[in-house]
Design a protein around this motif. Structure first.
Motif, PDB file in Angstrom:
ATOM      1  N   GLY A 223      22.658   5.136  -1.241  1.00 31.92           N
ATOM      2  CA  GLY A 223      22.206   6.518  -1.440  1.00 31.92           C
ATOM      3  C   GLY A 223      21.798   7.168  -0.080  1.00 31.92           C
ATOM      4  O   GLY A 223      22.049   8.183   0.017  1.00 31.92           O
ATOM      5  N   GLU A 224      21.186   6.402   0.841  1.00 31.98           N
ATOM      6  CA  GLU A 224      20.783   7.093   1.885  1.00 31.98           C
ATOM      7  C   GLU A 224      22.050   7.353   2.850  1.00 31.98           C
ATOM      8  O   GLU A 224      22.272   8.431   3.432  1.00 31.98           O
ATOM      9  CB  GLU A 224      19.922   6.369   2.690  1.00 31.98           C
ATOM     10  N   SER A 225      23.033   6.434   2.850  1.00 32.52           N
ATOM     11  CA  SER A 225      24.235   6.700   3.476  1.00 32.52           C
ATOM     12  C   SER A 225      24.917   8.016   3.004  1.00 32.52           C
ATOM     13  O   SER A 225      25.595   8.767   3.482  1.00 32.52           O
ATOM     14  CB  SER A 225      25.087   5.635   3.357  1.00 32.52           C
ATOM     15  N   GLY A 226      25.203   8.107   1.503  1.00 32.62           N
ATOM     16  CA  GLY A 226      25.270   9.316   1.126  1.00 32.62           C
ATOM     17  C   GLY A 226      24.971  10.526   1.493  1.00 32.62           C
ATOM     18  O   GLY A 226      25.443  11.530   1.423  1.00 32.62           O
ATOM     19  N   VAL A 227      23.596  10.421   1.428  1.00 33.49           N
ATOM     20  CA  VAL A 227      22.805  11.559   1.987  1.00 33.49           C
ATOM     21  C   VAL A 227      23.235  12.072   3.508  1.00 33.49           C
ATOM     22  O   VAL A 227      23.665  13.188   3.754  1.00 33.49           O
ATOM     23  CB  VAL A 227      21.325  11.380   1.949  1.00 33.49           C
ATOM     24  N   ILE A 228      23.281  11.286   4.181  1.00 28.86           N
ATOM     25  CA  ILE A 228      23.835  11.504   5.742  1.00 28.86           C
ATOM     26  C   ILE A 228      25.376  11.890   5.827  1.00 28.86           C
ATOM     27  O   ILE A 228      25.532  12.976   6.315  1.00 28.86           O
ATOM     28  CB  ILE A 228      23.777  10.089   6.336  1.00 28.86           C
ATOM     29  N   MET A 229      26.192  11.367   4.848  1.00 27.35           N
ATOM     30  CA  MET A 229      27.471  11.791   4.934  1.00 27.35           C
ATOM     31  C   MET A 229      27.454  13.231   4.465  1.00 27.35           C
ATOM     32  O   MET A 229      28.285  14.008   5.065  1.00 27.35           O
ATOM     33  CB  MET A 229      28.539  10.871   4.097  1.00 27.35           C
ATOM     34  N   ALA A 230      26.912  13.636   3.177  1.00 31.61           N
ATOM     35  CA  ALA A 230      26.927  14.907   2.621  1.00 31.61           C
ATOM     36  C   ALA A 230      26.278  15.944   3.749  1.00 31.61           C
ATOM     37  O   ALA A 230      26.965  17.072   3.793  1.00 31.61           O
ATOM     38  CB  ALA A 230      26.386  14.874   1.140  1.00 31.61           C
ATOM     39  N   VAL A 231      25.254  15.498   4.326  1.00 33.45           N
ATOM     40  CA  VAL A 231      24.669  16.590   5.017  1.00 33.45           C
ATOM     41  C   VAL A 231      25.560  16.872   6.179  1.00 33.45           C
ATOM     42  O   VAL A 231      25.713  17.977   6.584  1.00 33.45           O
ATOM     43  CB  VAL A 231      23.202  16.014   5.586  1.00 33.45           C
TER      44      VAL A 231
ATOM     45  N   ALA B 257      18.462  16.870   5.320  1.00 32.82           N
ATOM     46  CA  ALA B 257      18.435  15.233   5.201  1.00 32.82           C
ATOM     47  C   ALA B 257      17.018  14.847   4.802  1.00 32.82           C
ATOM     48  O   ALA B 257      16.937  13.891   4.099  1.00 32.82           O
ATOM     49  CB  ALA B 257      18.909  14.791   6.616  1.00 32.82           C
ATOM     50  N   LEU B 258      16.054  15.349   5.556  1.00 31.28           N
ATOM     51  CA  LEU B 258      14.683  14.941   5.056  1.00 31.28           C
ATOM     52  C   LEU B 258      14.326  15.058   3.730  1.00 31.28           C
ATOM     53  O   LEU B 258      13.926  14.192   2.939  1.00 31.28           O
ATOM     54  CB  LEU B 258      13.717  15.685   5.950  1.00 31.28           C
ATOM     55  N   MET B 259      14.803  16.182   3.253  1.00 30.74           N
ATOM     56  CA  MET B 259      14.342  16.407   1.808  1.00 30.74           C
ATOM     57  C   MET B 259      15.250  15.607   0.747  1.00 30.74           C
ATOM     58  O   MET B 259      14.747  15.004  -0.259  1.00 30.74           O
ATOM     59  CB  MET B 259      14.729  17.892   1.595  1.00 30.74           C
TER      60      MET B 259
ATOM     61  N   GLY C 109      13.996  12.115   0.806  1.00 30.07           N
ATOM     62  CA  GLY C 109      12.619  11.815   0.019  1.00 30.07           C
ATOM     63  C   GLY C 109      12.816  12.009  -1.699  1.00 30.07           C
ATOM     64  O   GLY C 109      12.534  11.472  -2.307  1.00 30.07           O
ATOM     65  N   THR C 110      13.868  12.638  -2.012  1.00 30.40           N
ATOM     66  CA  THR C 110      14.419  12.988  -3.283  1.00 30.40           C
ATOM     67  C   THR C 110      15.090  11.570  -4.004  1.00 30.40           C
ATOM     68  O   THR C 110      14.675  10.843  -4.855  1.00 30.40           O
ATOM     69  CB  THR C 110      15.208  14.039  -3.498  1.00 30.40           C
ATOM     70  N   VAL C 111      16.051  11.029  -2.995  1.00 31.43           N
ATOM     71  CA  VAL C 111      16.746   9.634  -3.366  1.00 31.43           C
ATOM     72  C   VAL C 111      15.646   8.732  -3.729  1.00 31.43           C
ATOM     73  O   VAL C 111      15.755   7.846  -4.556  1.00 31.43           O
ATOM     74  CB  VAL C 111      17.667   9.502  -2.471  1.00 31.43           C
ATOM     75  N   THR C 112      14.416   8.605  -2.536  1.00 35.05           N
ATOM     76  CA  THR C 112      13.936   7.490  -2.739  1.00 35.05           C
ATOM     77  C   THR C 112      12.713   7.635  -3.806  1.00 35.05           C
ATOM     78  O   THR C 112      12.499   6.896  -4.394  1.00 35.05           O
ATOM     79  CB  THR C 112      12.728   7.445  -1.464  1.00 35.05           C
ATOM     80  N   ALA C 113      12.375   8.835  -4.300  1.00 35.22           N
ATOM     81  CA  ALA C 113      11.498   9.090  -5.347  1.00 35.22           C
ATOM     82  C   ALA C 113      12.143   8.634  -6.383  1.00 35.22           C
ATOM     83  O   ALA C 113      11.321   8.408  -7.411  1.00 35.22           O
ATOM     84  CB  ALA C 113      10.975  10.651  -5.117  1.00 35.22           C
ATOM     85  N   ALA C 114      13.375   8.972  -6.689  1.00 32.24           N
ATOM     86  CA  ALA C 114      14.028   8.553  -8.066  1.00 32.24           C
ATOM     87  C   ALA C 114      13.999   7.178  -8.271  1.00 32.24           C
ATOM     88  O   ALA C 114      13.789   6.601  -9.304  1.00 32.24           O
ATOM     89  CB  ALA C 114      15.659   9.194  -7.868  1.00 32.24           C
ATOM     90  N   LEU C 115      14.385   6.311  -7.060  1.00 36.60           N
ATOM     91  CA  LEU C 115      14.318   4.996  -7.294  1.00 36.60           C
ATOM     92  C   LEU C 115      12.900   4.492  -7.635  1.00 36.60           C
ATOM     93  O   LEU C 115      12.610   3.468  -8.301  1.00 36.60           O
ATOM     94  CB  LEU C 115      14.879   4.316  -5.774  1.00 36.60           C
ATOM     95  N   VAL C 116      11.865   5.018  -6.624  1.00 37.86           N
ATOM     96  CA  VAL C 116      10.340   4.489  -6.906  1.00 37.86           C
ATOM     97  C   VAL C 116       9.930   5.022  -8.264  1.00 37.86           C
ATOM     98  O   VAL C 116       9.246   4.201  -8.949  1.00 37.86           O
ATOM     99  CB  VAL C 116       9.499   5.429  -6.049  1.00 37.86           C
ATOM    100  N   ILE C 117      10.427   5.974  -8.986  1.00 37.98           N
ATOM    101  CA  ILE C 117       9.825   6.419 -10.239  1.00 37.98           C
ATOM    102  C   ILE C 117      10.478   5.483 -11.230  1.00 37.98           C
ATOM    103  O   ILE C 117       9.760   5.037 -11.955  1.00 37.98           O
ATOM    104  CB  ILE C 117      10.478   7.983 -10.680  1.00 37.98           C
ATOM    105  N   GLY C 118      11.600   4.902 -11.128  1.00 37.66           N
ATOM    106  CA  GLY C 118      12.284   4.058 -11.978  1.00 37.66           C
ATOM    107  C   GLY C 118      11.818   2.665 -11.733  1.00 37.66           C
ATOM    108  O   GLY C 118      11.044   2.199 -12.857  1.00 37.66           O
TER     109      GLY C 118
END
Length: 388
Positions: A114-122, A135-137, A140-149
């Motif tokens: 997921g983080e790699s996808g963020v970097i590639m998309a940005v 990239a920072l936002m 945080g969103t990707v990490t938050a989705a996993l943490v909430i799960g």
């Protein structure tokens, strides 16, 4: 035992709601691509459908669905197609992995992908000057989705554990209630046997003796009828005792007495205890019920030493007969105040105390001044029926 709700197989979860969710995400993204201001390619709606379709498997096969979403996202990156559904699909899948997937390595891999996808998309689609903030936002969103799960899964497991504990506590409470009822029935049976059955037996014996010495006539007939009524009452008493003691028939075997103490001590010695028996005074003609009480007190005391004694090297059983009383003492030299000795305060001591109370006696159990543990019971063993 109830099934663990947190560990039920994912296939048991509903498939229809996840399919409806996939359809909703695909439809919303397709409409946004078609009529939104960021419309770029006529192929975008098809990519949206491809991204949303794996969401139907997010709970039945979360790892497979996540791999499909990641593959489609990579394909859109290669073809330079901005698909609106990519953001929603990725976040939903990360949440689903955290909530349903238990393999830690796969969760870590999902976060890296997921983080790699963020970097590639940005790097490809974000204008210069805004890449770091975007990239920072996104991180945080990707990490938050996993943490909430992960939080949802932990919370669900906690609630299931609390429900299971409550059900277990309820079963234990019912079990303890059944045990208490059984103990009370046994205590009632013991008291009836000690007090009533013995008196009936004495009454029958006296009537039989009176009938044997009485001349023929109304008196003899009355005495014989009284003796027969006593036998019927005693038989009924035995049936009642059988019901109180359990579903099976009452035990008709002879009850142990003072004469069997030597055998009891031999059994304790074979179990590893060094036991000594000291008897003083004349026991006299003890009633069978009194002998049974003495035997049971000594038996339970030795059992407690075997179960709870700590560093016990010597056990002394003392019986001191004094006219119409007998003093029983079972002492050991185990460690005073040891948790094992403290644990002997339970149903066994309660039973010994009840037996002692039936004979207007005094009971004591506890540590001794010189170190060790002792059980002392002083009983009045006069047989009221015999005295009459």
């Amino acid at each position: 035992m109830p099934a663990d709700r947190s560990s039920a197989p994912p296939a048991a979860r509903p498939l229809v709601p996840d399919a409806l969710l996939a359809c909703g995400v695909a439809l919303a993204a397709a409409l946004a691509d078609r009529y939104g201001p960021d419309y770029r390619s006529t192929l975008a709606p098809y990519w949206d459908v491809a991204l949303a379709a794996p969401l139907a498997l997010r709970r039945t096969a979360p790892a497979t669905a996540a791999a499909l979403v990641a593959g489609v996202c990579f394909a859109t990156w290669l073809t330079d197609v901005v698909a609106i559904a990519a953001v929603g699909a990725v976040l939903i899948m990360l949440y689903s992995l955290g909530a349903w997937e238990r393999r830690r390595w796969l969760l870590a891999a999902a976060l890296v992908v997921g983080e790699s996808g963020v970097i590639m998309a940005v790097a490809r689609w974000t204008p210069q000057g805004r890449q770091w903030l975007t990239a920072l936002m996104a991180t945080g969103t990707v990490t938050a989705a996993l943490v909430i799960g992960l939080y949802v899964r932990t919370r669900r497991a906690y609630l299931a554990s609390m429900i299971e504990r409550a059900e277990t506590a309820e079963r234990d409470r019912d079990h303890q209630a059944r045990i208490a009822v059984a103990e009370e029935r046994t205590r009632m049976a013991r008291e009836m046997h000690d007090v009533i059955a013995h008196s009936l037996a004495v009454m029958i014996t006296l009537n039989d003796a009176a009938a044997a010495t009485s001349p023929e006539g109304p008196v003899r007939e009355t005495v014989v009828q009284a003796s027969e009524a006593g036998r019927q009452a005693l038989a009924e008493m035995q049936r009642i005792l059988g019901v109180l003691r359990g579903a099976g028939p009452a035990d008709a075997a002879p009850q142990p007495g003072v004469a069997q103490l030597a055998d009891l001590i031999s059994i304790a010695r074979s179990a590893g205890l060094r036991v000594e028996l000291a008897v003083s005074g004349e026991p006299g003609d003890l009633a069978p019920t009194a002998q049974l009480t003495i035997y049971r007190i000594v038996q339970e005391s030795l059992t407690n030493v075997l179960k709870h004694g700590r560093n016990v090297r010597r056990v002394v059983v003392t019986l001191d007969h004094r006219e119409d009383r007998v003093r029983i003492r079972v002492g050991n030299d185990g460690e005073p105040g040891a948790p094992a000795n403290a644990g002997t305060v339970g149903h066994g001591l309660v039973g010994m105390r009840e037996r002692t109370a039936l004979y207007q006696g005094e009971f004591h159990a506890g540590p001794t001044r010189g170190g060790g543990w002792e059980v002392v019971a002083d009983l009045a063993v006069t047989d009221p029926a015999g005295a009459a």
